[in-house]
Design a protein around this motif. Structure first.
Motif, PDB file in Angstrom:
ATOM      1  N   VAL A 256       0.812  -1.213   0.000  1.00  0.00           N
ATOM      2  CA  VAL A 256       0.000   0.000   0.000  1.00  0.00           C
ATOM      3  C   VAL A 256       0.850   1.270   0.000  1.00  0.00           C
ATOM      4  N   MET A 257       1.710   1.414   1.011  1.00  0.00           N
ATOM      5  CA  MET A 257       2.427   2.672   1.171  1.00  0.00           C
ATOM      6  C   MET A 257       3.408   2.987   0.038  1.00  0.00           C
ATOM      7  N   PRO A 258       4.012   2.005  -0.642  1.00  0.00           N
ATOM      8  CA  PRO A 258       4.882   2.380  -1.770  1.00  0.00           C
ATOM      9  C   PRO A 258       4.168   3.213  -2.827  1.00  0.00           C
ATOM     10  N   LEU A 259       2.892   2.905  -3.092  1.00  0.00           N
ATOM     11  CA  LEU A 259       2.151   3.675  -4.089  1.00  0.00           C
ATOM     12  C   LEU A 259       1.889   5.101  -3.607  1.00  0.00           C
ATOM     13  N   PHE A 260       1.442   5.238  -2.369  1.00  0.00           N
ATOM     14  CA  PHE A 260       1.136   6.572  -1.866  1.00  0.00           C
ATOM     15  C   PHE A 260       2.389   7.430  -1.754  1.00  0.00           C
ATOM     16  N   ARG A 261       3.514   6.819  -1.396  1.00  0.00           N
ATOM     17  CA  ARG A 261       4.780   7.569  -1.379  1.00  0.00           C
ATOM     18  C   ARG A 261       5.161   7.996  -2.797  1.00  0.00           C
ATOM     19  N   HIS A 262       4.931   7.131  -3.749  1.00  0.00           N
ATOM     20  CA  HIS A 262       5.285   7.399  -5.144  1.00  0.00           C
ATOM     21  C   HIS A 262       4.531   8.618  -5.682  1.00  0.00           C
TER      22      HIS A 262
ATOM     23  N   ARG B 188      -6.828   7.400 -10.441  1.00  0.00           N
ATOM     24  CA  ARG B 188      -7.097   6.034 -10.899  1.00  0.00           C
ATOM     25  C   ARG B 188      -8.502   5.889 -11.474  1.00  0.00           C
ATOM     26  N   PHE B 189      -9.502   6.527 -10.845  1.00  0.00           N
ATOM     27  CA  PHE B 189     -10.883   6.383 -11.286  1.00  0.00           C
ATOM     28  C   PHE B 189     -11.394   7.699 -11.879  1.00  0.00           C
ATOM     29  N   ASP B 190     -11.982   8.534 -11.046  1.00  0.00           N
ATOM     30  CA  ASP B 190     -12.513   9.813 -11.520  1.00  0.00           C
ATOM     31  C   ASP B 190     -12.755  10.720 -10.322  1.00  0.00           C
ATOM     32  N   LEU B 191     -13.167  11.967 -10.623  1.00  0.00           N
ATOM     33  CA  LEU B 191     -13.385  12.948  -9.559  1.00  0.00           C
ATOM     34  C   LEU B 191     -14.529  12.527  -8.640  1.00  0.00           C
ATOM     35  N   ALA B 192     -15.573  11.924  -9.198  1.00  0.00           N
ATOM     36  CA  ALA B 192     -16.723  11.525  -8.377  1.00  0.00           C
ATOM     37  C   ALA B 192     -16.314  10.523  -7.303  1.00  0.00           C
ATOM     38  N   THR B 193     -15.431   9.595  -7.666  1.00  0.00           N
ATOM     39  CA  THR B 193     -14.971   8.600  -6.689  1.00  0.00           C
ATOM     40  C   THR B 193     -14.168   9.281  -5.582  1.00  0.00           C
ATOM     41  N   ARG B 194     -13.311  10.210  -5.979  1.00  0.00           N
ATOM     42  CA  ARG B 194     -12.527  10.938  -4.975  1.00  0.00           C
ATOM     43  C   ARG B 194     -13.433  11.683  -4.004  1.00  0.00           C
ATOM     44  N   LEU B 195     -14.404  12.409  -4.525  1.00  0.00           N
ATOM     45  CA  LEU B 195     -15.275  13.204  -3.671  1.00  0.00           C
ATOM     46  C   LEU B 195     -16.195  12.326  -2.824  1.00  0.00           C
TER      47      LEU B 195
ATOM     48  N   PHE C 205      -9.986   0.885  -2.846  1.00  0.00           N
ATOM     49  CA  PHE C 205      -8.558   1.075  -3.099  1.00  0.00           C
ATOM     50  C   PHE C 205      -7.932  -0.174  -3.718  1.00  0.00           C
ATOM     51  N   ILE C 206      -8.280  -1.346  -3.211  1.00  0.00           N
ATOM     52  CA  ILE C 206      -7.709  -2.584  -3.738  1.00  0.00           C
ATOM     53  C   ILE C 206      -8.122  -2.791  -5.192  1.00  0.00           C
ATOM     54  N   LEU C 207      -9.357  -2.473  -5.523  1.00  0.00           N
ATOM     55  CA  LEU C 207      -9.791  -2.550  -6.917  1.00  0.00           C
ATOM     56  C   LEU C 207      -8.965  -1.619  -7.790  1.00  0.00           C
ATOM     57  N   GLY C 208      -8.667  -0.437  -7.280  1.00  0.00           N
ATOM     58  CA  GLY C 208      -7.820   0.485  -8.026  1.00  0.00           C
ATOM     59  C   GLY C 208      -6.425  -0.061  -8.234  1.00  0.00           C
ATOM     60  N   PHE C 209      -5.876  -0.730  -7.223  1.00  0.00           N
ATOM     61  CA  PHE C 209      -4.528  -1.282  -7.318  1.00  0.00           C
ATOM     62  C   PHE C 209      -4.440  -2.433  -8.324  1.00  0.00           C
ATOM     63  N   LEU C 210      -5.428  -3.317  -8.286  1.00  0.00           N
ATOM     64  CA  LEU C 210      -5.238  -4.641  -8.881  1.00  0.00           C
ATOM     65  C   LEU C 210      -6.150  -4.978 -10.055  1.00  0.00           C
TER      66      LEU C 210
ATOM     67  N   TYR D  33       0.571   1.166 -10.183  1.00  0.00           N
ATOM     68  CA  TYR D  33       0.805   0.409  -8.960  1.00  0.00           C
ATOM     69  C   TYR D  33       2.099  -0.399  -9.061  1.00  0.00           C
ATOM     70  N   GLU D  34       2.282  -1.084 -10.155  1.00  0.00           N
ATOM     71  CA  GLU D  34       3.506  -1.872 -10.339  1.00  0.00           C
ATOM     72  C   GLU D  34       4.731  -0.967 -10.415  1.00  0.00           C
ATOM     73  N   GLN D  35       4.601   0.183 -11.058  1.00  0.00           N
ATOM     74  CA  GLN D  35       5.705   1.139 -11.119  1.00  0.00           C
ATOM     75  C   GLN D  35       6.125   1.574  -9.718  1.00  0.00           C
ATOM     76  N   ALA D  36       5.151   1.859  -8.878  1.00  0.00           N
ATOM     77  CA  ALA D  36       5.445   2.330  -7.525  1.00  0.00           C
ATOM     78  C   ALA D  36       6.133   1.261  -6.694  1.00  0.00           C
ATOM     79  N   ILE D  37       5.647   0.026  -6.773  1.00  0.00           N
ATOM     80  CA  ILE D  37       6.253  -1.078  -6.025  1.00  0.00           C
ATOM     81  C   ILE D  37       7.698  -1.275  -6.481  1.00  0.00           C
ATOM     82  N   ARG D  38       7.890  -1.272  -7.790  1.00  0.00           N
ATOM     83  CA  ARG D  38       9.226  -1.502  -8.325  1.00  0.00           C
ATOM     84  C   ARG D  38      10.179  -0.373  -7.941  1.00  0.00           C
TER      85      ARG D  38
END
Length: 545
Positions: free
Chosen positions: A98-104, A117-124, A430-435, A507-512
């Protein structure tokens, strides 16, 4: 309960509050931008952040409620310690996934990821849910703690709210997240010291630790309950719901809740972030074990001194057992230590409130004010707005505390249930967004709504199911519903944020980048020590039975 609070004790409380304000003012001089105010310039070390995370969890409700659960609650006892087994497992998930992505992404608001990852509506939607739930829960917390302060000190409810809230709001407005974290560390140290003092006092009265343990009700010594599953047998605190429900709850809370993620993003790099989580994963159990031992001592003391329980303030449902610890402190500790013990209770309350107010401010600024304000932002203007927003939320929650009285007793009993309604579904988003590549914003909102609705149905119609399972149920309902909608004809709704084939996987970029390139520590190997710690705790609980 007020006759033993001396002028010296009040002087200690006043000195503590004034000292906090002085520290906040000193820290405020280092702030030059909203990033300084909300994430401390991303320059903090792991120890203050890790201890601050621990302090936030040790609220006054926990310090008073856990000993009462151990000593008096029907079906309670040391079963509460099962809950802590999930913490090191949750820290492994956060450290590695989780945290590697948020740090990235260099986030201030964790919900900004959802727009990307999704859209503004999801964020709000998610940030709005956070603001509503946290503001309401904070008002209820202020109400409940002010009642405790009033009963202990006799100040009156209004003055108790001001004593707790005014100092917290003022030092929070000035100190920002750095002030929150450093004050949390101070408050945690005071709290731990005073819990040790109370435990030593209780063991002395009981004739030693061994005598106290032997005198404790044998039925309450049970630490692991494998005989029940909590899935229809009416047993809320069985082993499996506390382990798996606790795991989903803690991953959601520490990984998807702004009040927690924000301080983790205040560290200087991914190694510091993960070390802070490691510190929390290892040291949280000893602290919880300490106040559960205080509960053992209080239970023995009450059994040996029958007048103790009768001295507790009464309600329509019986004695207020949550006041057993402060009552013992006031009656058993000498002048000076009574003041420190009350400071410890105030500290536990403040450490919960300060971080919430700062995170409410950060979410409002990042997801609404800055997101929609089209004018020019200077660093100074951002800082002034950020402080102002913290003050606004402080006033709002304090005013709300005066209007939750009629419903607060019910809410206080159900506050963990309220959180469990949404924790699993929020984590699922969040997990759906990651994977899951094909799922888009409108689909996760459908899943989130169904997940919360199903948990609500469980609450209203299936009380025999442990509320801890709601964290798991809501998670899987949200995932299944979102994925199912995405594979229906027309499931990839335009503009919904689904990734296209061949698009880079963020997500993979952040982990790597963070775990395999930037990190100087092999976190796959170090995380294994948290698994070892989990096994050690399990063996300890088996031995205690």
């Amino acid at each position: 309960m007020t006759q033993q609070i001396s002028g010296i004790d009040w002087g200690i409380i006043a000195a503590y509050c004034v000292g906090l304000l002085g520290m906040a003012y000193w820290l405020s001089r280092r702030q030059g931008s909203r990033e300084d105010y909300y994430v401390a310039g991303r320059n903090l070390g792991p120890w203050p952040v890790g201890l601050s995370i621990m302090a936030t969890q040790c609220s006054t409700n926990s310090i008073l409620g856990a000993p009462a659960f151990v000593a008096f609650t029907a079906g309670g006892g040391l079963l509460w310690l099962q809950y802590e087994l999930a913490v090191p497992l949750a820290m492994v998930v956060l450290i590695l996934f989780v945290m590697p992505l948020f740090r990235h992404l260099n986030l201030v608001s964790v919900y900004a990821y959802l727009e990307r990852r999704f859209d503004l509506a999801t964020r709000l939607t998610l940030s709005g849910l956070f603001l509503f739930v946290r503001a309401f829960a904070t008002a209820v917390t202020v109400y409940s703690i002010a009642l405790v302060i009033d009963l202990i000190t006799g100040l009156g409810f209004f003055a108790s709210v001001l004593l707790l809230g005014a100092f917290t709001v003022v030092y929070d407005v000035m100190g920002g997240i750095r002030g929150v974290i450093y004050s949390d560390v101070l408050q945690l140290l005071i709290l731990a010291i005073m819990l040790l003092v109370v435990l030593v006092s209780l063991t002395t009265v009981a004739g030693g630790m061994d005598a106290m343990w032997q005198a404790f009700d044998s039925e309450r010594k049970t630490t692991l309950d494998f005989a029940h599953h909590g899935f229809g047998d009416g047993k809320t605190f069985a082993f499996w719901p506390m382990l798996f429900g606790g795991l989903f709850l803690y991953v959601s809370y520490y990984g998807c809740d702004q009040s927690q993620v924000q301080r983790q993003l205040s560290t200087r790099n991914i190694d510091a972030t993960n070390n802070a989580l490691l510190i929390n994963g290892v040291l949280r159990f000893p602290l919880v074990f300490l106040y559960c031992l205080v509960g053992v001592g209080i239970g023995v003391y009450a059994a040996q001194h029958p007048t103790f329980v009768s001295a507790l303030p009464a309600t329509g449902q019986g004695p207020q057992y949550n006041l057993a610890v402060p009552l013992y402190m006031i009656n058993a500790l000498p002048v000076g230590l009574v003041g420190l013990s009350l400071v410890a209770l105030f500290a536990a309350a403040m450490s919960s409130l300060d971080s919430v107010l700062n995170s409410l401010s950060a979410t409002t600024m990042e997801d609404y004010v800055r997101r929609f304000h089209r004018g020019h932002w200077t660093a100074r203007k951002e800082l002034v707005y950020s402080r102002g927003m913290t003050a606004v939320w402080g006033v709002v929650t304090l005013v709300m505390a005066f209007y939750v009285g009629d419903i607060a007793p019910t809410v206080l009993e159900a506050i963990n249930k309220v959180g469990s309604l949404a924790n699993g579904p929020i984590l699922a988003v969040f997990i759906l967004g990651f994977l899951v590549q094909r799922v888009a914003g409108p689909q996760v909102i459908v899943g989130l709504s169904l997940g919360v609705a199903v948990n609500g149905i469980c609450w209203l119609t299936m009380p025999e199911i442990s509320w801890l399972w709601w964290n798991v149920i809501g998670f899987f309902v949200t995932v299944v519903a979102a994925v199912a909608v995405s594979i229906l004809p027309g499931g990839k709704w335009k503009g919904g944020g689904a990734r296209t084939e061949g698009e880079p996987d963020l997500y993979e970029q952040a982990i790597r980048h963070h775990l395999r390139t930037e990190a100087k520590v092999n976190w796959y190997r170090r995380s294994a020590w948290l698994l070892v710690w989990f096994l050690c705790l399990f063996v300890l609980l088996r031995w205690l039975e």
